[in-house]
Design a protein around this motif. Structure first.
Motif, short mmCIF file in Angstrom:
data_model
loop_
_atom_site.label_atom_id
_atom_site.label_comp_id
_atom_site.label_asym_id
_atom_site.label_seq_id
_atom_site.Cartn_x
_atom_site.Cartn_y
_atom_site.Cartn_z
N ALA A 1 26.88 1.11 3.23
CA ALA A 1 26.36 0.32 2.10
C ALA A 1 27.40 -0.60 1.48
N GLY A 2 28.68 -0.23 1.56
CA GLY A 2 29.70 -1.02 0.88
C GLY A 2 30.94 -1.27 1.70
N ALA A 3 30.78 -1.35 3.02
CA ALA A 3 31.95 -1.47 3.90
C ALA A 3 32.78 -2.70 3.62
N ASP A 4 32.17 -3.75 3.10
CA ASP A 4 32.90 -5.00 2.83
C ASP A 4 33.49 -5.05 1.43
N GLN A 5 33.23 -4.01 0.63
CA GLN A 5 33.66 -4.01 -0.77
C GLN A 5 34.73 -2.98 -1.07
N MET A 6 35.10 -2.16 -0.08
CA MET A 6 35.98 -1.03 -0.33
C MET A 6 37.40 -1.26 0.17
N GLY A 7 38.35 -0.60 -0.50
CA GLY A 7 39.71 -0.52 0.02
C GLY A 7 39.84 0.71 0.89
N THR A 8 41.02 0.92 1.43
CA THR A 8 41.21 2.04 2.35
C THR A 8 41.08 3.40 1.66
N VAL A 9 41.59 3.51 0.44
CA VAL A 9 41.47 4.79 -0.28
C VAL A 9 40.01 5.05 -0.64
N ASP A 10 39.29 4.01 -1.07
CA ASP A 10 37.87 4.15 -1.36
C ASP A 10 37.11 4.65 -0.13
N GLY B 1 38.90 -12.24 8.00
CA GLY B 1 39.31 -11.31 6.95
C GLY B 1 38.28 -10.22 6.70
N THR B 2 37.02 -10.63 6.52
CA THR B 2 35.98 -9.66 6.19
C THR B 2 35.65 -8.76 7.37
N VAL B 3 35.54 -9.32 8.57
CA VAL B 3 35.24 -8.50 9.74
C VAL B 3 36.35 -7.47 9.98
N SER B 4 37.59 -7.88 9.82
CA SER B 4 38.72 -6.96 9.99
C SER B 4 38.68 -5.84 8.96
N LEU B 5 38.39 -6.20 7.70
CA LEU B 5 38.28 -5.19 6.64
C LEU B 5 37.19 -4.19 6.96
N VAL B 6 36.03 -4.69 7.38
CA VAL B 6 34.90 -3.82 7.68
C VAL B 6 35.22 -2.87 8.84
N PHE B 7 35.93 -3.36 9.85
CA PHE B 7 36.34 -2.48 10.95
C PHE B 7 37.22 -1.34 10.44
N VAL B 8 38.14 -1.67 9.53
CA VAL B 8 39.07 -0.67 9.02
C VAL B 8 38.36 0.34 8.13
N THR B 9 37.54 -0.12 7.19
CA THR B 9 36.85 0.82 6.29
C THR B 9 35.87 1.69 7.07
N THR B 10 35.23 1.12 8.07
CA THR B 10 34.31 1.89 8.90
C THR B 10 35.06 3.00 9.65
N SER B 11 36.20 2.67 10.23
CA SER B 11 36.99 3.65 10.98
C SER B 11 37.51 4.76 10.07
N ILE B 12 38.05 4.37 8.92
CA ILE B 12 38.63 5.36 8.00
C ILE B 12 37.55 6.30 7.48
N ALA B 13 36.39 5.77 7.12
CA ALA B 13 35.32 6.63 6.61
C ALA B 13 34.82 7.60 7.67
N GLY B 14 34.67 7.13 8.91
CA GLY B 14 34.25 8.02 9.98
C GLY B 14 35.26 9.13 10.22
N ALA B 15 36.54 8.77 10.23
CA ALA B 15 37.60 9.75 10.43
C ALA B 15 37.65 10.75 9.28
N ALA B 16 37.53 10.26 8.06
CA ALA B 16 37.55 11.14 6.89
C ALA B 16 36.34 12.06 6.88
N GLY B 17 35.20 11.56 7.35
CA GLY B 17 34.01 12.39 7.44
C GLY B 17 34.23 13.58 8.36
N ALA B 18 34.90 13.35 9.48
CA ALA B 18 35.21 14.43 10.41
C ALA B 18 36.09 15.49 9.74
#
Length: 416
Positions: A285-294, A236-253
């Motif tokens: 810093a908070g990849a395991d604590q965030m939702g997708t919108v965050d 659960g946590t590893v999957s969440l972290v993969f998703v938040t990491t990907s979304i943040a990188g994409a949003a940064g672009a």
């Protein structure tokens, strides 16, 4: 814990270690691509020797400073010995709840070398190789582990009434490198020709394909950087972290693209590349604590911040060839603050703890790195001379070209 689960956790940690190791190739490619061809060998040399130096210094002293033992809980500094010691229970003993002592060391060693690699890009094209290597050895061996101990080794930041939170290192890794990069840039001064008569003169990098390849290698490695920081293979946590990491990188672009286009009316590839990295640093810093919108908001804001920071640093005549300060320092601070604003930990008390951590880590990292660089400058010197800088560090420091003149070599052979 069953032997099967222990093996799975340990295996994932080792895979994550490999992914983080690949990030060093990403840094090498990015920095080489964003600098001039006459300095390519120098960039690649630094990015090759730093992991080697980092692993050795971390093995013999850094690891024991960062994890000095339970008796140092709540302290500012401690050291648990020298070198690596086999746990009493043996090679396969459970350590930290799900992986071996050796896996813990090698995973953390990959992080340690990253702090110095961040500095490499910011001081590129004008720093003496020997001076940089001396700085890196001291900073990776002592300064980074001290900061890491404050949180990850049970130090005082971890024992605040509301614990400072930095999941994978927005502050502990990225801003530590960013503060050192800022100190180095201040003491070195800008490259020759960068600021002429009060105007900023762009000095473009020589290979956008190489820079782009570097960013995607870094994004790829970030799945290990953040995913491995779960410290288990929890699905659960590893999957969440993969998703938040990907979304943040994409949003940064997207954030960097929109901001740079609004300011300059151009589709700037370098800004988009740094925007990706900005989003990744911001979520760390908070990849395991965030939702997708965050994650989207954190990455988007990070992408905007990196563009504004690049513009501001140029106005201050702080020459950072690859944007390392903007990506790792500014967005590292932002990502650390975001833990108290978004996600599961959002609260005023958490935000205050994050501010304390940012302040203490920033003060220590900047003062220590500035002091090391200053002593080096006053003793053996920090910057190459004008002739070496103009001709390029490849020949001055290494006696070779990254891209030799094939035609000239062929003509020379033909005369033999």
């Amino acid at each position: 814990m069953s032997q099967e689960l222990f093996t799975i956790n340990n295996l994932w940690m080792m895979i994550a270690t490999i992914l983080v190791f690949v990030m060093h190739l990403g840094f090498a490619s990015l920095e080489a691509g964003l600098t001039r061809s006459k300095n390519t060998v120098n960039i690649l040399f630094k990015n090759s020797i730093i992991p080697a130096m980092g692993i050795l210094s971390y093995a013999f002293i850094g690891f024991n400073i960062m994890y000095p033992g339970e008796s140092f809980t709540g302290h500012f500094f401690g050291i648990g010995g020298l070198g690596l010691d086999l746990p009493k229970a043996g090679n396969t003993a459970e350590y930290s709840g799900g992986y071996t002592y050796w896996t813990d060391f090698i995973f953390q060693a990959m992080f340690a070398a990253t702090a110095a690699t961040i500095v490499s890009g910011a001081v590129a094209e004008r720093i003496k190789l020997s001076s940089f290597l001396i700085f890196s050895m001291i900073y990776v061996g002592f300064c980074y582990p001290i900061v890491g101990m404050w949180k990850w080794g049970g130090g005082f930041l971890d024992t605040l009434s509301t614990s400072f939170y930095d999941f994978a290192g927005s502050s502990i890794v990225h801003s530590v490198g960013g503060w050192a990069a800022l100190a180095g840039v201040i003491l070195l001064g800008p490259r020759i020709g960068k600021y002429v008569k009060g105007k900023v003169k762009p000095i473009p990098g020589h290979s956008m394909p190489l820079a782009t390849l570097g960013v995607f290698l870094l994004w790829f490695g970030w799945f290990g950087f953040n995913g491995g920081s779960v410290l288990s293979a929890d699905p659960g946590t590893v999957s969440l972290v993969f998703v938040t990491t990907s979304i943040a990188g994409a949003a940064g672009a997207i954030g960097a693209f929109a901001c740079s286009y609004a300011l300059f009316k151009t589709n700037d590839l370098t800004m988009v590349l740094n925007g990706i990295l900005a989003g990744l640093v911001g979520i760390t810093a908070g990849a395991d604590q965030m939702g997708t919108v965050d994650a989207l908001l954190i990455g988007l804001i990070a992408g905007i911040l990196v563009v504004l920071s690049v513009v501001l640093l140029d106005r201050l005549k702080l020459d950072d060839p690859v944007g390392a300060i903007s990506v790792h320092l500014i967005c590292g601070i932002w990502g650390t603050l975001a833990v108290g604003i978004f996600g599961n930990l959002a609260s005023w008390t958490q935000l205050s703890s994050q501010l304390i951590g940012i302040g203490v880590i920033g003060a220590f990292s900047f003062i220590s790195s500035f002091s090391i660089f200053f002593i080096i400058k006053k003793t053996i010197g920090l910057r190459v001379d004008t002739k070496e800088e103009t001709e390029g560090l490849d020949m001055a420091e290494h006696g070779m070209h990254a891209y030799p003149d094939i035609k000239a070599a062929h003509d020379q052979l033909a005369t033999l």
